[in-house]
Design a protein around this motif. Structure first.
Motif, mmCIF file in Angstrom:
data_model
loop_
_atom_site.group_PDB
_atom_site.id
_atom_site.type_symbol
_atom_site.label_atom_id
_atom_site.label_comp_id
_atom_site.label_asym_id
_atom_site.label_seq_id
_atom_site.Cartn_x
_atom_site.Cartn_y
_atom_site.Cartn_z
ATOM 1 N N LEU A 87 43.089 0.445 5.444
ATOM 2 C CA LEU A 87 42.962 1.591 7.078
ATOM 3 C C LEU A 87 43.185 0.774 8.316
ATOM 4 N N LEU A 88 42.983 -0.106 8.459
ATOM 5 C CA LEU A 88 43.379 -1.181 9.112
ATOM 6 C C LEU A 88 44.314 -1.335 10.420
ATOM 7 N N ASP A 89 44.602 -0.968 11.029
ATOM 8 C CA ASP A 89 46.028 -1.664 12.096
ATOM 9 C C ASP A 89 45.835 -3.434 12.082
ATOM 10 N N ARG A 90 46.937 -4.300 11.275
ATOM 11 C CA ARG A 90 46.482 -5.180 11.353
ATOM 12 C C ARG A 90 46.391 -6.278 12.722
ATOM 13 N N ASP A 91 47.567 -5.813 13.292
ATOM 14 C CA ASP A 91 47.537 -6.477 14.544
ATOM 15 C C ASP A 91 46.645 -6.352 15.459
ATOM 16 N N ALA A 92 46.252 -5.035 15.924
ATOM 17 C CA ALA A 92 44.545 -5.000 16.419
ATOM 18 C C ALA A 92 43.707 -5.335 15.906
ATOM 19 N N THR A 93 43.072 -5.585 14.375
ATOM 20 C CA THR A 93 42.321 -5.921 13.677
ATOM 21 C C THR A 93 42.028 -7.605 13.514
ATOM 22 N N ALA A 94 43.432 -8.250 14.212
ATOM 23 C CA ALA A 94 43.561 -9.753 13.818
ATOM 24 C C ALA A 94 43.143 -9.910 15.812
ATOM 25 N N ALA A 95 43.754 -9.275 16.619
ATOM 26 C CA ALA A 95 43.030 -9.086 18.210
ATOM 27 C C ALA A 95 41.677 -9.393 17.820
ATOM 28 N N PHE A 96 41.653 -8.538 17.415
ATOM 29 C CA PHE A 96 39.612 -8.333 17.556
ATOM 30 C C PHE A 96 38.873 -9.197 17.088
ATOM 31 N N ALA A 97 39.175 -10.186 15.735
ATOM 32 C CA ALA A 97 38.969 -10.945 15.321
ATOM 33 C C ALA A 97 38.752 -12.513 16.085
ATOM 34 N N GLU A 98 40.197 -12.879 17.071
ATOM 35 C CA GLU A 98 40.179 -13.840 17.387
ATOM 36 C C GLU A 98 39.089 -13.389 18.802
ATOM 37 N N ALA A 99 39.027 -12.258 19.466
ATOM 38 C CA ALA A 99 38.014 -12.028 20.308
ATOM 39 C C ALA A 99 36.695 -12.088 20.299
ATOM 40 N N ARG A 154 26.705 -7.159 11.635
ATOM 41 C CA ARG A 154 27.202 -7.940 10.464
ATOM 42 C C ARG A 154 28.584 -7.565 9.668
ATOM 43 N N ALA A 155 28.661 -6.140 10.064
ATOM 44 C CA ALA A 155 30.221 -5.407 9.289
ATOM 45 C C ALA A 155 30.945 -5.748 10.752
ATOM 46 N N GLU A 156 30.535 -5.786 11.460
ATOM 47 C CA GLU A 156 31.778 -5.985 12.766
ATOM 48 C C GLU A 156 32.062 -7.758 11.881
ATOM 49 N N LEU A 157 31.584 -8.591 11.983
ATOM 50 C CA LEU A 157 31.652 -9.662 11.935
ATOM 51 C C LEU A 157 32.320 -10.276 10.606
ATOM 52 N N TRP A 158 31.621 -8.831 9.553
ATOM 53 C CA TRP A 158 32.083 -9.041 8.370
ATOM 54 C C TRP A 158 34.190 -9.684 8.508
ATOM 55 N N LEU A 159 33.845 -8.336 8.873
ATOM 56 C CA LEU A 159 35.636 -7.635 8.853
ATOM 57 C C LEU A 159 36.781 -8.947 9.749
ATOM 58 N N ALA A 160 35.424 -9.357 11.425
ATOM 59 C CA ALA A 160 36.065 -10.626 12.003
ATOM 60 C C ALA A 160 36.649 -11.601 11.184
ATOM 61 N N LEU A 161 35.648 -11.677 10.044
ATOM 62 C CA LEU A 161 36.033 -13.251 9.402
ATOM 63 C C LEU A 161 37.106 -12.507 7.895
ATOM 64 N N HIS A 162 36.970 -11.375 7.492
ATOM 65 C CA HIS A 162 37.960 -11.142 6.253
ATOM 66 C C HIS A 162 39.835 -9.851 7.102
ATOM 67 N N PRO A 163 40.113 -10.407 8.067
ATOM 68 C CA PRO A 163 40.854 -9.392 8.476
ATOM 69 C C PRO A 163 42.083 -9.012 7.144
ATOM 70 N N PRO A 164 42.927 -7.669 7.274
ATOM 71 C CA PRO A 164 43.568 -7.670 6.684
ATOM 72 C C PRO A 164 44.848 -8.174 6.620
ATOM 73 N N THR A 165 45.362 -8.508 6.213
ATOM 74 C CA THR A 165 46.701 -9.928 5.406
ATOM 75 C C THR A 165 47.818 -8.670 5.622
ATOM 76 N N GLN A 166 47.956 -7.667 4.913
ATOM 77 C CA GLN A 166 49.275 -7.180 5.154
ATOM 78 C C GLN A 166 49.583 -5.364 5.867
#
Length: 502
Positions: free
Chosen positions: A413-425, A490-502
């Motif tokens: 349900l998440l935007d891949r690019d936005a989530t990847a940017a969040f994880a990187e930061a 913990r939920a935020e960090l889990w998402l950052a460590l496992h971003p959507p790939t599609q």
């Protein structure tokens, strides 16, 4: 009636004599051609009456000469006697009998121009009669198009004029009018042709030749939107005049359908207002307005369907929904809401299932469906349908149910690019520390979170002592500036460590 060899033989002023009584004389004469060439066939198209004085005829070449004429489709050969030949040669008659070619003797006193004038006048009269008939039929179709009962009256008049059948179907291929009524059964056999024609910009047409029958199919509409299809069939080919009549009928039916479209546009704002009343819980107030339109509200529970697409695609979806509702005799309410088309149907009827294939009928449109709700929870259903359609569009799925969103997981349900940017930061301090040091903070945090914060299992997976792991996680918390005991962190960090790939 077309002019034939028999027509010319029946003209006493021409004084023609038929020397091949067994040959056909009922074939239409398309033109009169005069030639003294030994082989005039390269200059013929078929259907001509060929006139010659026989200058090139020789006894030994007569058979081949006649064979070529018959193969070229010549309907008759007129031999002018009294010049090169005093009489019609016997070998010419024999060869003509063999190939079924009519041979006429044109006496010396009958100039070839007399035959040309006779045929030309007859063809002109026939063409004028065809134009007159076509004009008369077009006027009848025009009167039928503006009379009560159209477009059924137009379809009926068209079928009677052609001596065949006519069928009008909607944009989805469902029969609307047929003449005779049995022609409705033709719709199934035309499905493939209709689907091919639907991809072309209207108006477009196709001719389908079948054993003993020719079918003309035309799309109805303007711009890029197909409003329906007109199919007509009759034994044998269509004349040019009949094709003009079919084109005129298609134009009149298009105008009729576009008039209904204009009426739909006029009520679009009213339908949108009705939807707003329903969303506000004013079902009792909306009911009389819907009744004034000659319609009914769908029965509870209600299912909301949201259609996303261009304005043309949403307009086409309105037609598809209305046609499907008419087919199953169920009420439906379609109304625009912002950039989406909302379609409300009863969840207990078959209409919802029929509309699940709407994107197949309107290529490029995206459909989202909600769970059934009572009228007082319509706002929830509309929200769910729009969210489902939005996620379906992002995922490239033509149909998405709101209930399916949970099964895809949060990452879907998440935007891949936005989530990847969040994880990187979010993980940047740990990544930088790993590059400068042993390089074990990111992996240690990932393993610790996967173990639900339990030290012994996480340390065992990493192959280190639990105190070493405690030190690493403590260091990670300091670098991140976050409280790692917080479930939200913990939920935020889990998402950052496992971003959507599609």
């Amino acid at each position: 009636m077309p002019v034939t060899v028999a027509t010319l033989l029946g003209s006493a002023s021409l004084e023609l004599t038929l020397h091949t009584p067994d040959a056909r004389v009922d074939r239409a004469v398309s033109w009169v051609h005069v030639s003294e060439l030994a082989d005039p066939t390269p200059f013929l198209e078929g259907g001509e009456l060929l006139l010659t004085t026989g200058l090139a005829l020789t006894p030994e070449g007569t058979g081949e000469y006649v064979r070529r004429l018959a193969a070229a489709g010549v309907v008759g050969l007129g031999l002018g006697t009294g010049l090169s030949h005093a009489a019609v040669p016997a070998e010419l008659v024999a060869a003509a009998d063999e190939h079924g070619l009519a041979v006429l003797e044109v006496p010396r006193q009958t100039p070839f121009i007399a035959l040309s004038r006779t045929v030309s006048s007859a063809l002109a009269a026939e063409e004028y009669a065809a134009v007159t008939r076509t004009s008369t039929v077009q006027r009848e179709l025009t009167r039928a198009a503006v009379a009560p009962g159209a477009p059924g009256t137009v379809v009926d008049r068209l079928a009677r004029h052609l001596g065949g059948w006519a069928l009008l179907v909607d944009a989805a291929g469902t029969p609307l009018e047929a003449a005779p009524p049995a022609a409705r059964g033709r719709a199934g056999g035309l499905t493939a042709a209709v689907d091919r024609l639907r991809t072309a910009r209207p108006p477009a047409g196709a001719a389908l030749t079948q054993p003993g029958e020719t079918v003309l199919l035309q799309s109805l509409g303007t711009g890029s939107r197909v409003r329906g299809f007109l199919a007509v069939g009759r034994p044998g080919p269509f004349s040019a005049g009949d094709r003009h009549v079919v084109n005129a009928a298609a134009l009149l039916l298009t105008l009729r359908l576009e008039q209904s479209r204009a009426l739909d546009s006029g009520t679009a704002a009213l339908r949108a207002a009705i939807l707003q009343l329903l969303l506000a819980g004013q079902t009792a107030a909306a009911g009389p307005v819907v009744a004034a339109l000659g319609e009914r509200l769908p029965g509870e529970p209600v299912q909301a369907l949201a259609v996303l697409g261009t304005a043309e695609q949403r307009a086409a979806a309105v037609d598809v929904a209305a046609d499907a509702a008419a087919h199953v005799r169920e009420p439906v309410l379609s109304a625009e809401l912002d950039d989406a088309l909302l379609v409300l149907v009863s969840a207990d009827g078959p209409l919802a299932g029929r509309l699940a294939v709407l994107p197949e009928r309107v290529p490029g449109a995206v459909l989202g469906t909600a769970a059934p709700v009572p009228w007082d929870r319509l706002a929830d259903g509309v929200r769910q349908a729009r969210q489902a359609a939005g996620h379906g569009r992002a995922a490239g799925a033509p149909v998405t149910a709101f209930a399916d969103l949970a099964g895809r997981g949060l990452a879907a349900l998440l935007d891949r690019d936005a989530t990847a940017a969040f994880a990187e930061a979010a993980l940047a301090p740990l990544v930088a520390a790993d590059r400068a040091g042993p390089g074990d903070l990111v992996e240690s945090l990932r393993t610790w979170l996967a173990a639900h914060g339990q030290w012994e299992p996480a340390a065992a997976r990493l192959g280190v002592h639990r105190h070493t792991l405690r030190k690493r996680i403590g260091r990670a918390g300091e670098l991140l500036g976050r409280d790692l005991d917080s479930p939200g962190v913990r939920a935020e960090l889990w998402l950052a460590l496992h971003p959507p790939t599609q």
